[in-house]
Design an enzyme around this catalytic site. Structure first.
Site, PDB file in Angstrom:
ATOM      1  N   ARG A 102       0.809  -1.145  -0.038  1.00 37.71           N
ATOM      2  CA  ARG A 102      -0.129   0.253   0.146  1.00 37.71           C
ATOM      3  C   ARG A 102       0.875   1.196   0.005  1.00 37.71           C
ATOM      4  O   ARG A 102       0.851   2.334  -0.345  1.00 37.71           O
ATOM      5  CB  ARG A 102      -0.932   0.096   1.077  1.00 37.71           C
ATOM      6  CG  ARG A 102      -1.938   1.039   1.197  1.00 37.71           C
ATOM      7  CD  ARG A 102      -3.272   0.738   1.888  1.00 37.71           C
ATOM      8  NE  ARG A 102      -3.069   0.089   3.119  1.00 37.71           N
ATOM      9  CZ  ARG A 102      -2.566   0.617   4.396  1.00 37.71           C
ATOM     10  NH1 ARG A 102      -2.135   1.934   4.208  1.00 37.71           N
ATOM     11  NH2 ARG A 102      -2.519  -0.227   5.375  1.00 37.71           N
ATOM     12  N   LYS A 110      -7.957   5.529 -20.840  1.00 34.77           N
ATOM     13  CA  LYS A 110      -8.055   5.706 -22.423  1.00 34.77           C
ATOM     14  C   LYS A 110      -6.799   5.683 -22.955  1.00 34.77           C
ATOM     15  O   LYS A 110      -6.159   4.402 -23.251  1.00 34.77           O
ATOM     16  CB  LYS A 110      -8.731   7.109 -22.358  1.00 34.77           C
ATOM     17  CG  LYS A 110      -9.856   7.345 -21.457  1.00 34.77           C
ATOM     18  CD  LYS A 110     -10.974   6.680 -21.781  1.00 34.77           C
ATOM     19  CE  LYS A 110     -12.245   6.466 -20.427  1.00 34.77           C
ATOM     20  NZ  LYS A 110     -12.492   8.051 -20.163  1.00 34.77           N
ATOM     21  N   ASP A 127      -7.360  18.239 -16.920  1.00 38.76           N
ATOM     22  CA  ASP A 127      -7.570  16.829 -17.445  1.00 38.76           C
ATOM     23  C   ASP A 127      -7.272  16.735 -18.755  1.00 38.76           C
ATOM     24  O   ASP A 127      -7.703  17.392 -19.627  1.00 38.76           O
ATOM     25  CB  ASP A 127      -9.053  16.494 -17.405  1.00 38.76           C
ATOM     26  CG  ASP A 127      -9.321  15.109 -17.802  1.00 38.76           C
ATOM     27  OD1 ASP A 127      -8.752  14.421 -18.284  1.00 38.76           O
ATOM     28  OD2 ASP A 127     -10.519  14.606 -17.121  1.00 38.76           O
ATOM     29  N   TYR A 171     -16.117  15.656 -18.694  1.00 34.27           N
ATOM     30  CA  TYR A 171     -16.470  14.386 -18.700  1.00 34.27           C
ATOM     31  C   TYR A 171     -17.571  14.404 -17.607  1.00 34.27           C
ATOM     32  O   TYR A 171     -17.651  14.853 -16.496  1.00 34.27           O
ATOM     33  CB  TYR A 171     -15.268  13.705 -18.306  1.00 34.27           C
ATOM     34  CG  TYR A 171     -15.570  12.250 -18.027  1.00 34.27           C
ATOM     35  CD1 TYR A 171     -15.774  11.265 -19.159  1.00 34.27           C
ATOM     36  CD2 TYR A 171     -15.491  11.571 -16.992  1.00 34.27           C
ATOM     37  CE1 TYR A 171     -15.957  10.014 -18.982  1.00 34.27           C
ATOM     38  CE2 TYR A 171     -15.805  10.286 -16.721  1.00 34.27           C
ATOM     39  CZ  TYR A 171     -16.073   9.330 -17.718  1.00 34.27           C
ATOM     40  OH  TYR A 171     -16.400   8.228 -17.625  1.00 34.27           O
TER      41      TYR A 171
HETATM   42  C1  PLP Z   1     -12.775   8.336 -18.911  1.00 36.00           C
HETATM   43  C2  PLP Z   1     -12.678   9.778 -18.472  1.00 36.00           C
HETATM   44  C3  PLP Z   1     -12.533  10.183 -16.929  1.00 36.00           C
HETATM   45  C4  PLP Z   1     -12.641   8.870 -15.823  1.00 36.00           C
HETATM   46  O1  PLP Z   1     -11.751   8.257 -15.767  1.00 36.00           O
HETATM   47  P1  PLP Z   1     -12.082   6.581 -15.319  1.00 36.00           P
HETATM   48  O2  PLP Z   1     -10.723   5.787 -15.548  1.00 36.00           O
HETATM   49  O3  PLP Z   1     -13.180   6.038 -16.066  1.00 36.00           O
HETATM   50  O4  PLP Z   1     -12.288   6.707 -13.779  1.00 36.00           O
HETATM   51  C5  PLP Z   1     -12.051  11.436 -16.670  1.00 36.00           C
HETATM   52  N1  PLP Z   1     -11.847  12.210 -17.818  1.00 36.00           N
HETATM   53  C6  PLP Z   1     -11.975  11.982 -19.204  1.00 36.00           C
HETATM   54  C7  PLP Z   1     -11.695  12.983 -19.980  1.00 36.00           C
HETATM   55  C8  PLP Z   1     -12.233  10.653 -19.521  1.00 36.00           C
HETATM   56  O5  PLP Z   1     -12.335  10.421 -20.641  1.00 36.00           O
END
Ligand code: PLP
Length: 395
Positions: free
Chosen positions: A58, A208, A183, A110
């Site tokens: 952890r 992604k 992001d 998102y």
């Molecule tokens: C998919 C996504 C998220 C969330 O991520 P997870 O791995 O599904 O928790 C956040 N921001 C963007 C732009 C995304 O495409």
């Protein structure tokens, strides 16, 4: 934990770093070229009076360490931390705030993150205001004396609209104590460099493009501040927000082809956008490579490519939109993005259901808007697929 001192590939290009940074074979007992998946959660301590480097997973894990050093090298950041999802990475980031703090966030972002911000604000007794971050004046006007975080997502999904990172960084810098986080999931550090443009934290859903293979849920935060490192490691360690070693290994492997994949996503996306723009049944195409896109100029200034994700609007009604998606043979009807394989979906039916009609129109999302996440297949096959599906829909 990733440390810049250990980045021995500092003078190398992106692809070389992705392949070599953090992967040094001499850190492993059998000189493994591929970092081993260390499943042991505990480690023998030679000196029982002093815990050595790794002692409990952890706190740290060698496979995770190797991945985090690779990620830091890709971002040119001092530190990188991974989390079990993009959402978990945002949750950790929100722990840098305290009750009474105020957040200014992009309204166009998102959906999951938007709901997470609203929920966290409620439970941590913070305030959040959503603004159109594509207009830097709106961001500036929303700042209050207790603003602690400016959170933006750029480009937005599905219409690839952009917020000016450098301009917002300047606004954030002009007040004391504001954390500016971006992001950067859609473009990855290969096409956009938030920290170099003045942001404090770059966030990724590695689910992604970073992993790119549809088989890992993961998130990451990259930054330079030691203060953030302490706060964020606390969340990893105290709250147990840990990416398992197997997933670390998968993601580390995905990074090895990130530059190749992004180049191909970009090339294929541009070709499809240009093809669709000329199709008689296509009303509009929202891709930043086209001069008709509202952020054509900003894209040229701020990014070095596009990930292949974009939207277009066809004639007809939602009936035609559904028929089109169902007629596709190579593009899969899927709500996710960032994979080697191509996906198509209808935002009003899948990803943007929580928005009001007025919000959707403002974002440029209509009943017949189709979002593509263009994969790395042969582009002629993708064009043929779109063509036959359009023919079938409108025959
Ligand atoms: C998919 C996504 C998220 C969330 O991520 P997870 O791995 O599904 O928790 C956040 N921001 C963007 C732009 C995304 O495409």
């Amino acid at each position: 934990m990733a440390d810049s001192k250990e980045n021995t590939n500092k003078d190398c290009g992106f692809a070389t770093r992705a392949i070599h940074a953090g992967q040094e074979y001499d850190q492993w007992s059998n000189a493994e070229i591929v970092p081993p998946i260390v499943t042991s959660i505990t480690y023998y301590q030679n000196n029982p009076a002093k815990m050595e480097c790794h002692f409990y997973s952890r706190m740290s894990n060698p496979t995770r360490d190797s991945l985090e050093r690779c990620l830091a090298a890709l971002e040119d950041s001092k530190h990188a931390l991974v989390f079990p999802s993009g959402s978990a990475a945002v949750t950790a980031l929100l722990h840098l705030l305290e009750s009474g703090d105020h957040i200014v966030a992009s309204v166009e972002q998102y959906g999951g993150t938007r709901l997470l911000l609203i929920d966290s604000a409620k439970h941590q007794k913070m305030e959040v205001d959503f603004v159109d971050s594509q207009d830097v004046n709106e961001v500036e006007a929303a700042i209050k004396p207790n603003t602690k975080l400016i959170w933006i997502e750029t480009p937005s999904n599905p219409c690839v609209k952009m917020s000016d990172i450098a301009a917002i960084a300047k606004v954030a810098r002009s007040r004391e104590g504001i954390i500016f986080a971006v992001d950067n999931t859609l473009l990855t550090p290969y096409f956009q460099r938030p920290l170099e443009l003045g942001a404090d934290i770059s966030m990724y859903s590695c689910t992604k493009y970073m992993n790119g293979h549809n088989d890992v849920l993961a998130g990451a935060l990259m930054f330079n501040s030691t203060e953030f490192l302490e706060g964020l490691q606390m969340v990893q360690q105290k709250y147990g927000s840990i990416l398992p070693a197997f997933d670390c290994s998968m993601l580390n492997r995905g990074l090895k082809t990130l530059s190749l994949r992004m180049e191909k996503h970009c090339e294929n996306g541009v070709a499809l956008a240009r093809y669709l723009e000329k199709h008689p049944k296509v009303v509009s195409v929202s891709h930043p490579v086209l001069p008709s896109h509202p952020h054509y100029e900003l894209a040229k200034k701020q990014t070095t490519g596009n990930c292949g994700l974009f939207a277009f609007r066809i004639s007809g009604t939602v009936y035609e939109a559904k028929k089109f998606i169902q007629s596709l043979r190579i593009f899969a009807s899927s709500g996710s993005l960032g994979s080697f394989s191509s996906f198509a979906m209808i935002p009003v039916c899948v990803s943007h259901t929580s928005l009001t009609e007025a919000e959707r129109e403002k974002f440029g999302i209509f009943d017949t808007t189709i979002r593509l996440s263009v994969g790395i297949e042969n582009v002629e096959d993708l064009i043929k697929d779109l063509e036959q599906a359009l023919d079938k829909t409108f025959k």
